[in-house]
Design a protein around this motif. Structure first.
Motif, mmCIF file in Angstrom:
data_model
loop_
_atom_site.group_PDB
_atom_site.id
_atom_site.type_symbol
_atom_site.label_atom_id
_atom_site.label_comp_id
_atom_site.label_asym_id
_atom_site.label_seq_id
_atom_site.Cartn_x
_atom_site.Cartn_y
_atom_site.Cartn_z
ATOM 1 N N VAL A 287 -8.986 12.195 -15.424
ATOM 2 C CA VAL A 287 -8.205 11.851 -15.782
ATOM 3 C C VAL A 287 -7.940 10.543 -15.051
ATOM 4 O O VAL A 287 -7.351 9.564 -15.361
ATOM 5 N N TYR A 288 -7.619 10.856 -13.732
ATOM 6 C CA TYR A 288 -7.254 9.979 -12.391
ATOM 7 C C TYR A 288 -8.590 8.856 -11.928
ATOM 8 O O TYR A 288 -7.990 8.390 -11.001
ATOM 9 N N GLY A 289 -9.907 9.147 -11.429
ATOM 10 C CA GLY A 289 -11.275 8.484 -11.434
ATOM 11 C C GLY A 289 -11.190 9.434 -9.602
ATOM 12 O O GLY A 289 -10.552 10.014 -10.034
ATOM 13 N N HIS A 290 -11.808 8.851 -9.649
ATOM 14 C CA HIS A 290 -12.007 9.482 -7.733
ATOM 15 C C HIS A 290 -11.677 8.631 -6.717
ATOM 16 O O HIS A 290 -10.842 7.600 -6.783
ATOM 17 N N TRP A 291 -10.848 9.699 -6.065
ATOM 18 C CA TRP A 291 -9.964 9.462 -4.795
ATOM 19 C C TRP A 291 -10.771 7.984 -3.903
ATOM 20 O O TRP A 291 -10.280 7.018 -3.059
ATOM 21 N N ASP A 292 -12.463 7.970 -4.055
ATOM 22 C CA ASP A 292 -12.380 7.441 -3.018
ATOM 23 C C ASP A 292 -13.169 5.878 -4.016
ATOM 24 O O ASP A 292 -13.922 4.938 -3.783
ATOM 25 N N ASP A 293 -12.816 5.864 -5.391
ATOM 26 C CA ASP A 293 -12.894 4.492 -5.686
ATOM 27 C C ASP A 293 -12.338 3.240 -5.494
ATOM 28 O O ASP A 293 -13.568 2.414 -5.496
ATOM 29 N N GLU A 294 -11.513 3.121 -4.429
ATOM 30 C CA GLU A 294 -10.402 2.116 -4.372
ATOM 31 C C GLU A 294 -10.601 1.752 -2.634
ATOM 32 O O GLU A 294 -9.922 3.416 -2.775
ATOM 33 N N PRO A 295 -10.737 0.985 -2.096
ATOM 34 C CA PRO A 295 -10.369 1.665 -0.599
ATOM 35 C C PRO A 295 -8.954 1.497 -0.130
ATOM 36 O O PRO A 295 -8.481 0.904 -0.585
ATOM 37 N N VAL A 296 -8.870 2.139 0.741
ATOM 38 C CA VAL A 296 -7.545 2.060 1.841
ATOM 39 C C VAL A 296 -6.897 1.340 2.824
ATOM 40 O O VAL A 296 -8.061 0.520 3.492
ATOM 41 N N ASP A 297 -6.282 0.538 2.425
ATOM 42 C CA ASP A 297 -5.692 -0.407 3.626
ATOM 43 C C ASP A 297 -5.060 0.293 4.986
ATOM 44 O O ASP A 297 -4.968 1.537 4.255
ATOM 45 N N ALA A 298 -5.830 0.080 6.148
ATOM 46 C CA ALA A 298 -5.498 0.902 7.246
ATOM 47 C C ALA A 298 -4.670 -0.234 7.895
ATOM 48 O O ALA A 298 -5.621 -0.697 8.988
ATOM 49 N N PRO A 299 -3.488 -0.040 7.853
ATOM 50 C CA PRO A 299 -2.922 -0.864 9.120
ATOM 51 C C PRO A 299 -2.931 0.159 10.514
ATOM 52 O O PRO A 299 -3.100 0.757 10.734
ATOM 53 N N PRO A 300 -3.019 -1.487 11.470
ATOM 54 C CA PRO A 300 -2.928 -0.756 12.991
ATOM 55 C C PRO A 300 -1.863 0.613 12.756
ATOM 56 O O PRO A 300 -0.591 -0.017 12.517
ATOM 57 N N GLY A 301 -1.904 1.777 13.940
ATOM 58 C CA GLY A 301 -0.840 2.526 14.035
ATOM 59 C C GLY A 301 0.059 3.242 13.112
ATOM 60 O O GLY A 301 -0.418 3.368 12.027
#
Length: 307
Positions: A287-301
């Motif tokens: 239904v939703y695809g894989h949770w790791d199909d697209e990378p997340v942004d990871a700003p510092p802090g």
């Protein structure tokens, strides 16, 4: 939402109850495909990251965080963009549509949802649908239809799943989807119908998502619905902080309590919990695809989303 949440946390004599203890971890992990962690930003005792950590500890490896208005939809999309355990759904709740129409703001808010729907880790439009329990009068119902049909269009244009909110509107929901054309993937969130509706939904290739209500003693119709549908159509959710499964009704719900609902469903179906978990996990990813199909942004802090 806040009033209902506070009522859900009150014991019979008034004081707030604590969250239930962690259940035994699932051997095969699953996903919570409908939860509302935005309450973490409004006085909730557990921050959304602690909810996710608790869920991970018991075999709930990801959630779909669901918006109910433009602000919570933005919150959901922001969290999903930075947190790998979260995907987002965005929408205007049907109960908000009449008020927005009266204020002349529905089109503006729908445009905001349309914009959010284009973001990479937004994988569903929802929750949207029809709710005739609280809405009265032709004008209010017309506003809900207008909003619902606009959300269906957004889901189809962006190739997203559609999460349905259906309260006292089973026939009207199905008729609307048939009339305007349903998106490829449709989920009846917190399914509340009987076996006949379940079969109708499954026959159309749509999905039924079961919440803690399926464990309630006064909900035999939900368990009958669970029995009649193919297991390839089953999803699971919390709708947290609401609808806490037995044996913790009356206490706040959270994604880490999914194992209680899943084990109750497996027991009713007479199947192994791990087999059911594997099927549900597979269904959820379809239904939703894989949770790791697209990378997340990871700003510092640390990340503090704003609603």
């Amino acid at each position: 939402m806040t009033d209902a949440f506070l009522r859900a946390r009150e014991a019979p004599d008034g004081p707030p109850r604590d969250y239930p203890p962690l259940p035994e971890a699932l051997v095969v992990p699953v996903y919570d495909n409908h939860t509302h962690l935005e309450v973490a930003d409004s006085g909730e005792p557990l921050d959304y990251r602690e909810h996710l950590d608790r869920a991970s500890a018991v075999g709930v490896k990801g959630v779909v965080q669901v918006g109910t208005d433009l602000a919570t939809s933005r919150w959901s999309a922001e969290v999903a963009s930075r947190e790998p355990r979260v995907l987002a759904a965005v929408a205007i709740h049907p109960n908000d549509a009449p008020e927005l129409v009266a204020a002349g703001l529905l089109d503006e808010h729908l445009a905001g949802i349309d914009e959010l729907a284009a973001r990479p880790r937004v994988r569903a439009v929802g929750e949207t649908g029809l709710d005739f329990f609280r809405t009265e009068g032709d004008a209010g119902i017309d506003a809900q239809y207008c909003s619902f049909e606009a959300h269906i269009d957004i889901a189809k244009r962006h190739g997203l799943a559609l999460q349905i909110h259906d309260r006292d509107a089973h026939r009207e929901i199905v008729e609307t989807l048939d009339r305007v054309g349903a998106p490829e993937r449709v989920v009846f969130h917190c399914f509340s119908g009987d076996a006949a509706l379940a079969q109708l939904v499954a026959d159309r290739g749509w999905y039924l998502s079961f919440a803690g209500t399926v464990t309630f003693k006064n909900a035999p119709a939900l368990r009958e619905a669970l029995e009649v549908i193919p297991r390839s159509r089953i999803l699971i959710e919390t709708d947290a902080p609401y609808l806490t499964p037995t044996p913790f009704r009356g206490r706040p719900n959270a994604p880490y309590l999914i194992p209680h609902t899943l084990r109750a469903m497996a027991a009713h179906l007479g199947t192994d919990a791990s087999m059911l978990a594997a099927q549900i996990a597979s269904n959820t990813e379809l239904v939703y695809g894989h949770w790791d199909d697209e990378p997340v942004d990871a700003p510092p802090g640390p990340f503090e989303p704003s609603a």
